[in-house]
Design an enzyme around this catalytic site. Structure first.
Site, PDB file in Angstrom:
ATOM      1  N   LYS A  85       0.839  -1.203   0.000  1.00  0.00           N
ATOM      2  CA  LYS A  85       0.000   0.000   0.000  1.00  0.00           C
ATOM      3  C   LYS A  85       0.875   1.254   0.000  1.00  0.00           C
ATOM      4  O   LYS A  85       0.668   2.175  -0.769  1.00  0.00           O
ATOM      5  CB  LYS A  85      -0.918  -0.028   1.229  1.00  0.00           C
ATOM      6  N   GLU A  98      10.375  -4.749   4.721  1.00  0.00           N
ATOM      7  CA  GLU A  98      10.489  -6.136   4.273  1.00  0.00           C
ATOM      8  C   GLU A  98      10.210  -6.258   2.779  1.00  0.00           C
ATOM      9  O   GLU A  98      10.932  -6.920   2.036  1.00  0.00           O
ATOM     10  CB  GLU A  98       9.476  -7.010   5.040  1.00  0.00           C
ATOM     11  N   GLY A 124      -4.914  -1.754   4.884  1.00  0.00           N
ATOM     12  CA  GLY A 124      -4.106  -2.878   4.399  1.00  0.00           C
ATOM     13  C   GLY A 124      -4.783  -4.223   4.616  1.00  0.00           C
ATOM     14  O   GLY A 124      -4.849  -5.062   3.718  1.00  0.00           O
ATOM     15  N   ARG A 125      -5.323  -4.434   5.822  1.00  0.00           N
ATOM     16  CA  ARG A 125      -5.906  -5.749   6.121  1.00  0.00           C
ATOM     17  C   ARG A 125      -7.290  -5.931   5.495  1.00  0.00           C
ATOM     18  O   ARG A 125      -7.915  -6.976   5.658  1.00  0.00           O
ATOM     19  CB  ARG A 125      -5.945  -5.983   7.631  1.00  0.00           C
ATOM     20  N   GLU A 154      -5.022  -6.896  14.731  1.00  0.00           N
ATOM     21  CA  GLU A 154      -4.495  -5.577  14.350  1.00  0.00           C
ATOM     22  C   GLU A 154      -5.622  -4.538  14.413  1.00  0.00           C
ATOM     23  O   GLU A 154      -5.386  -3.369  14.691  1.00  0.00           O
ATOM     24  CB  GLU A 154      -3.877  -5.618  12.944  1.00  0.00           C
ATOM     25  N   HIS A 176      -5.314 -33.481  16.896  1.00  0.00           N
ATOM     26  CA  HIS A 176      -4.218 -34.331  17.368  1.00  0.00           C
ATOM     27  C   HIS A 176      -3.089 -33.494  17.949  1.00  0.00           C
ATOM     28  O   HIS A 176      -1.950 -33.955  18.030  1.00  0.00           O
ATOM     29  CB  HIS A 176      -3.731 -35.216  16.218  1.00  0.00           C
ATOM     30  N   LYS A 189       9.051  -0.721  14.448  1.00  0.00           N
ATOM     31  CA  LYS A 189       9.653  -0.314  13.174  1.00  0.00           C
ATOM     32  C   LYS A 189      10.727   0.744  13.419  1.00  0.00           C
ATOM     33  O   LYS A 189      11.813   0.701  12.855  1.00  0.00           O
ATOM     34  CB  LYS A 189       8.592   0.273  12.234  1.00  0.00           C
TER      35      LYS A 189
HETATM   36  O1  F6P Z   1       3.008  -2.980   9.780  1.00  0.00           O
HETATM   37  C1  F6P Z   1       1.654  -3.200   9.653  1.00  0.00           C
HETATM   38  C2  F6P Z   1       1.170  -2.861   8.284  1.00  0.00           C
HETATM   39  O2  F6P Z   1       1.057  -1.489   8.143  1.00  0.00           O
HETATM   40  C3  F6P Z   1      -0.151  -3.545   7.976  1.00  0.00           C
HETATM   41  O3  F6P Z   1      -1.230  -2.872   8.474  1.00  0.00           O
HETATM   42  C4  F6P Z   1      -0.090  -3.640   6.508  1.00  0.00           C
HETATM   43  O4  F6P Z   1      -1.027  -4.545   6.017  1.00  0.00           O
HETATM   44  C5  F6P Z   1       1.347  -4.066   6.309  1.00  0.00           C
HETATM   45  O5  F6P Z   1       2.048  -3.335   7.288  1.00  0.00           O
HETATM   46  C6  F6P Z   1       1.928  -3.866   4.950  1.00  0.00           C
HETATM   47  O6  F6P Z   1       1.949  -2.518   4.576  1.00  0.00           O
HETATM   48  P1  F6P Z   1       2.157  -2.100   3.081  1.00  0.00           P
HETATM   49  O7  F6P Z   1       1.066  -2.697   2.277  1.00  0.00           O
HETATM   50  O8  F6P Z   1       2.141  -0.611   3.075  1.00  0.00           O
HETATM   51  O9  F6P Z   1       3.494  -2.633   2.623  1.00  0.00           O
END
Ligand code: F6P
Length: 531
Positions: free
Chosen positions: A198, A204, A255-256, A341, A372, A500
């Site tokens: 987003k 990452e 995002g979610r 979240e 199990h 972060k």
């Molecule tokens: O760190 C949490 C978050 O902001 C989530 O809410 C989001 O889905 C994810 O990181 C990824 O963010 P982006 O889509 O901006 O890379």
């Protein structure tokens, strides 16, 4: 919007009394004994999802109290404000409009923009799915959190609908052990990378995107513009990365809640445009149910209320999800982000500390595997953990014998949780694996199940794009309902910021060894990792 928090209402006080006199010692077995209509009364038929709520520790009077709470907290008004595009995410000053992403053309807010991107994304997906022309055989989605978990959960769930010529891969973790095995067997000429973010700034995702780009160029890849696409709200940053094919979305999509947007591109590539539209249709049907159904038969409302009942009255700190469908293996992980979240907050909308508990821990594994492993604790452990069973009536495979066994297992677990087994009953039964030297009464005590453990069973006729869309939308709205009752902002995620920022500070210290102003534990660990 000015609406009271749950604990500031008369209904909350009445619920407390009701819990003390009626709820705490409620016994499911007795409830069934005295009420022949309990199953019918506590069933809700929502679009593509049937819910049996009868194994929950409630009866009509409890539900009436809970519905009164929803009314007093003005959950319906809050819902209508969200659907209308008001600033439901108050701490970020944003509207919350994932529902607009699945509204039919001309019916939702921002319909023109939404359908323009949707059409372009689906046209592109169909071009890539024509693999003899596109040459693409592998798709690697690089994203994390909401830019990963939705597609990663849906693609295997809808495997029966997927194009066999395309293999989908998901890379999320900044741990190189994630991307390395994925890249190992790929050919750049046959690979499409989707950089899903987003913000297009997430550490990452950006790090993995750079690794993918370097791998692509080092292995004979030539045309980044053809083999890399982005799904993002930050089209400028994607362009700077060298990506010219971008599918956008908007800051009013959290995002979610973004798998319905262009973040769903991996899903569209796997199952095709028509099936993706069916996924949206299912979600929209659930949206309409949420808006139109009377509160008593409104499944997201009632599930959200039950979540509050268990969390705040019975003190349940977790809820287990048991999808009896292997394809839904990633559903618990998806729901963890969605619920924890969204509702893992300790202040209300005005920033006041909350005097009650919010999000439970959501966890689980597909059945029967969980049986199990940790089901022992669900049956005989010391915690009360509501369980949610998801059963699918018809499989997409032809192995009916296996499917019958799967369903029987799901039913049996819910039954065992509720019925339990008394010590007297255990005494009358043989315990084949028990030591013959033990006293029979002692063994019987170990083989006693307290029972009266609550569960909800959701039944889908089939797991299809439409029913899965409905199921996910159901969970989204249920989280909105409990968040509204608790008076929190379910749409921000400030809790992920501190880690972060500290990571940004520690990153150079791992190279330099600088220990200035660090706590003792972090210094010790830093030394250990650098030695
Ligand atoms: O760190 C949490 C978050 O902001 C989530 O809410 C989001 O889905 C994810 O990181 C990824 O963010 P982006 O889509 O901006 O890379």
């Amino acid at each position: 919007m000015n609406a009271p928090r749950c604990d500031q209402t008369d209904a909350w006080a009445a619920l407390k009394d009701h819990f003390n006199t009626h709820g705490r010692d409620f016994d499911l077995r007795k409830a069934f004994e005295f009420d022949d209509c309990r199953f019918e009364d506590l069933a809700i038929e929502a679009p593509d999802v049937f819910a049996d709520l009868s194994k929950n520790r409630v009866d009509r009077s409890t539900l009436q109290h809970l519905i009164a709470l929803a009314r007093e907290c003005r959950v319906e008004d809050r819902r209508d404000h969200m659907f209308a595009g008001d600033l439901a995410n108050v701490t970020e000053g944003r509207a919350v409009l994932h529902v607009a992403l699945r509204a039919p053309r001309g019916r939702g807010v921002f319909s023109d923009e939404v359908h323009e991107v949707l059409d372009a994304m689906l046209t592109y997906a169909e071009q890539i799915r024509d693999t003899t022309i596109s040459g693409i055989r592998h798709v690697v989605n690089i994203g994390i959190g909401g830019s990963d978990l939705g597609p990663q959960m849906v693609v295997p769930a809808l495997d029966a609908f997927a194009l066999r010529e395309l293999t989908l891969h998901f890379v999320s973790n900044v741990d190189g052990h994630d991307i390395t095995p994925v890249l190992r067997d790929l050919d750049p000429a046959e690979t499409l990378f989707i950089i899903a973010s987003k913000t297009f700034t997430t550490q990452e995702t950006m790090a993995n995107a750079q690794v993918a780009k370097a791998w692509f160029l080092a292995n004979g890849g030539t045309d980044i513009t053809k083999h890399f696409v982005a799904t993002t709200t930050n089209i400028v940053a994607a362009r700077e990365f060298g990506i010219t094919t971008t599918f956008g979305f908007w800051d009013w999509v959290g995002g979610r809640y973004s798998m319905w947007s262009s973040v769903g591109l991996p899903i569209a590539l796997a199952i095709g445009a028509d099936n993706f539209r069916a996924l949206l249709t299912g979600a929209h049907m659930m949206d309409q149910h949420f808006v139109q159904a009377p509160l008593e038969k409104n499944l997201p409302i009632v599930l959200g209320l039950l979540d509050v009942w268990y969390r705040n009255f019975h003190g349940c700190a977790s809820r287990s999800v048991a999808p009896y469908h292997q394809g839904l293996g990633r559903l618990p992980a998806y729901l963890q982000q969605l619920e924890m979240e969204s509702n893992g907050k300790c202040v209300d909308l005005d920033g006041n500390s909350l005097p009650f508990a919010t999000s439970p821990v959501v966890w689980g594994e597909p059945g029967t595997n969980g049986q199990h492993a940790y089901f022992q604790m669900l049956h005989q452990g010391t915690d009360l953990i509501p369980v949610e069973f998801i059963l699918v009536k018809r499989p997409t495979h032809g192995l009916h014998d296996l499917h019958t066994k799967l369903l029987a297992n799901g039913l049996a677990q819910a039954q065992a949780l509720m019925l339990g087994k008394s010590t007297a009953q255990a005494l009358t039964e043989l315990a084949p694996t028990a030591s013959a030297h033990l006293d029979a009464r002692t063994v019987a005590r170990h083989r006693t199940f307290p029972g009266n453990r609550p569960s909800t069973t959701l039944v889908l006729d089939e797991l299809t794009p439409r029913s899965l869309g409905a199921l996910i939308a159901l969970y989204e709205h249920r989280v909105f309902v409990s968040g509204s009752l608790w008076g929190i902002n379910s749409f921000d995620q400030w809790g992920v910021e501190l880690g972060k920022a500290l990571c940004g500070d520690l990153l150079p210290r791992l190279e330099s060894g600088d220990e200035a102003n660090l706590d003792g534990s972090t210094v010790g660990l830093l030394r250990r990792l650098r030695a």
